[in-house]
Design an enzyme around this catalytic site. Sequence first.
Site, PDB file in Angstrom:
ATOM      1  N   ASP A  70      37.266  24.217  10.080  1.00  0.00           N
ATOM      2  CA  ASP A  70      36.607  23.660  11.228  1.00  0.00           C
ATOM      3  C   ASP A  70      36.301  22.086  11.020  1.00  0.00           C
ATOM      4  O   ASP A  70      35.934  21.621  11.849  1.00  0.00           O
ATOM      5  CB  ASP A  70      35.357  24.606  10.997  1.00  0.00           C
ATOM      6  CG  ASP A  70      35.514  26.055  11.478  1.00  0.00           C
ATOM      7  OD1 ASP A  70      35.864  26.670  10.599  1.00  0.00           O
ATOM      8  OD2 ASP A  70      35.260  26.227  12.666  1.00  0.00           O
ATOM      9  N   ARG A 118      34.826  30.636  20.480  1.00  0.00           N
ATOM     10  CA  ARG A 118      34.636  30.060  18.722  1.00  0.00           C
ATOM     11  C   ARG A 118      36.092  29.744  18.502  1.00  0.00           C
ATOM     12  O   ARG A 118      37.098  29.969  18.958  1.00  0.00           O
ATOM     13  CB  ARG A 118      33.826  31.270  18.035  1.00  0.00           C
ATOM     14  CG  ARG A 118      34.450  32.577  18.428  1.00  0.00           C
ATOM     15  CD  ARG A 118      35.697  33.043  18.338  1.00  0.00           C
ATOM     16  NE  ARG A 118      36.145  32.618  16.979  1.00  0.00           N
ATOM     17  CZ  ARG A 118      37.396  32.520  16.595  1.00  0.00           C
ATOM     18  NH1 ARG A 118      38.468  32.816  17.354  1.00  0.00           N
ATOM     19  NH2 ARG A 118      37.847  32.159  15.457  1.00  0.00           N
ATOM     20  N   GLY A 119      35.951  29.152  17.172  1.00  0.00           N
ATOM     21  CA  GLY A 119      37.248  28.687  16.614  1.00  0.00           C
ATOM     22  C   GLY A 119      37.353  27.069  16.985  1.00  0.00           C
ATOM     23  O   GLY A 119      36.959  26.714  18.180  1.00  0.00           O
ATOM     24  N   GLN A 121      35.836  38.483  12.765  1.00  0.00           N
ATOM     25  CA  GLN A 121      36.933  37.728  13.755  1.00  0.00           C
ATOM     26  C   GLN A 121      38.253  38.239  13.299  1.00  0.00           C
ATOM     27  O   GLN A 121      39.135  38.459  14.070  1.00  0.00           O
ATOM     28  CB  GLN A 121      36.845  36.403  13.588  1.00  0.00           C
ATOM     29  CG  GLN A 121      35.661  35.442  14.113  1.00  0.00           C
ATOM     30  CD  GLN A 121      34.396  35.476  13.231  1.00  0.00           C
ATOM     31  OE1 GLN A 121      34.367  36.213  12.125  1.00  0.00           O
ATOM     32  NE2 GLN A 121      33.883  34.348  13.329  1.00  0.00           N
ATOM     33  N   ARG A 135      26.936  23.911  18.232  1.00  0.00           N
ATOM     34  CA  ARG A 135      27.238  24.480  16.933  1.00  0.00           C
ATOM     35  C   ARG A 135      27.446  23.100  16.050  1.00  0.00           C
ATOM     36  O   ARG A 135      28.490  22.113  16.490  1.00  0.00           O
ATOM     37  CB  ARG A 135      28.499  25.263  16.968  1.00  0.00           C
ATOM     38  CG  ARG A 135      28.169  26.737  17.780  1.00  0.00           C
ATOM     39  CD  ARG A 135      29.471  27.795  17.394  1.00  0.00           C
ATOM     40  NE  ARG A 135      29.339  28.250  16.021  1.00  0.00           N
ATOM     41  CZ  ARG A 135      30.347  28.911  15.618  1.00  0.00           C
ATOM     42  NH1 ARG A 135      31.307  29.274  16.355  1.00  0.00           N
ATOM     43  NH2 ARG A 135      30.380  29.321  14.474  1.00  0.00           N
ATOM     44  N   ASN A 155      35.789  25.969   6.212  1.00  0.00           N
ATOM     45  CA  ASN A 155      36.400  27.059   7.159  1.00  0.00           C
ATOM     46  C   ASN A 155      35.548  28.142   6.927  1.00  0.00           C
ATOM     47  O   ASN A 155      34.406  28.395   6.265  1.00  0.00           O
ATOM     48  CB  ASN A 155      38.015  27.252   6.705  1.00  0.00           C
ATOM     49  CG  ASN A 155      38.496  28.364   7.686  1.00  0.00           C
ATOM     50  OD1 ASN A 155      38.445  28.104   8.898  1.00  0.00           O
ATOM     51  ND2 ASN A 155      38.996  29.409   7.329  1.00  0.00           N
ATOM     52  N   LYS A 156      35.782  29.323   7.859  1.00  0.00           N
ATOM     53  CA  LYS A 156      34.947  30.654   7.598  1.00  0.00           C
ATOM     54  C   LYS A 156      34.667  30.992   6.286  1.00  0.00           C
ATOM     55  O   LYS A 156      35.166  31.030   5.422  1.00  0.00           O
ATOM     56  CB  LYS A 156      35.660  31.518   8.492  1.00  0.00           C
ATOM     57  CG  LYS A 156      35.121  33.068   8.739  1.00  0.00           C
ATOM     58  CD  LYS A 156      33.751  32.829   9.257  1.00  0.00           C
ATOM     59  CE  LYS A 156      33.485  32.242  10.372  1.00  0.00           C
ATOM     60  NZ  LYS A 156      32.126  31.778  11.052  1.00  0.00           N
TER      61      LYS A 156
END
Length: 349
Positions: free
Chosen positions: A241, A47-48, A200, A91, A251-252
């Site tokens: 992202d 991930r990332g 995370q 994703r 982003n997250k």
Amino acid sequence: MKSFDVAVWRDGKLRMLDQRKLPHEEVYLEYDSAAATARGIRDMVVRGAPAIGCATAFGVAVEARRIAAQDIPASWPAAMAPGLKALHDSRPTAVNLRWALERMTPLLTSTAPERVPDRLLEEAQAILREDHASCQAMGHHGAAVLPQVDGRPLTIMTHCNAGALATGGVFGTALGVIRGAVVAGRRIRVISCETRPFLQGARLTAWELLQDGIDTTLITDNMAGHLMGKGLIDVVVVGADRVAANGDAANKIGTYTHAVLARRHNIPFMVAAPLSTIDLQAPDGSHIPIEERPAMEVTHLGGQRVAADGVAVLNPAFDVTPAELITWFACERGVVREPNRDKIAALLP
Ligand code: MRU
């Protein structure tokens, strides 16, 4: 600085560190098809955003090798189509996935048919090498603009994991800026937000930074405002992202909240991401697709249900921070202050 086999080619297969098992176990999984690689991406083995790009490139290479082991197909694009679609759909938010596919797929027709598997592998290896170089460059550029403080360490808050584990295994993006500062001799203290619901920050960022001996303190996400109000955070540095053409950055989930709080407290807010994370097809953040993940990530902790049975759940995995809240955008070409449409366009070739 420690590096990781996030997504590497080993003995004709893609090998990935299973990030779901960290920090308790270091387990490596092997992938020999695009469909299996796509499942690994969807299920968060890797991930990332930049790491997903690297895994996607190797997923394309391993699929061509699997197909060629039977026969060289009459049409490479037709033979590869199901595998490419599986990767594409794995994703939705990290644009590095699409970027990697756009870089790999033209090679299916521009290469002599029998050379396609080798050519795809060369390209995937090049993407990985470039990722290492871009993380190190953006880390040094980003570190150079961090505020100076006297007589104490600079305290940097980060969210999620934008480290070596989220990229090709070296330096990272937001954590690359932190590492760049450490390499430059700065005294750094990191506040890592745990990053509910997938943790995370607690599981990956804290583990990664402690292995490099970087002073790291873990907080829950909802403690950030309190610490900012007390003057305990000097700067916020996060990854991305997908960055829209106007500089809005996905982003997250939780990043936007930190950005609003940072502005309220006059704390500079940096987004660090490679050029492969910029999506000029998204005019602004409202065009960025936001992944909705399974409810269980919210209702359960460590496999144990914590929420009341029957409760409705929302689980958007990302949010968008408007460009107006971003002080600096750091990438491999340098640092842009107060990113906007013109400044983002000028970064791209
Ligand atoms: O859901 P994840 O773990 O893939 O989300 C990762 C992030 O949001 C990172 O901050 C982002 O990809 C930048 S990684 C260098």
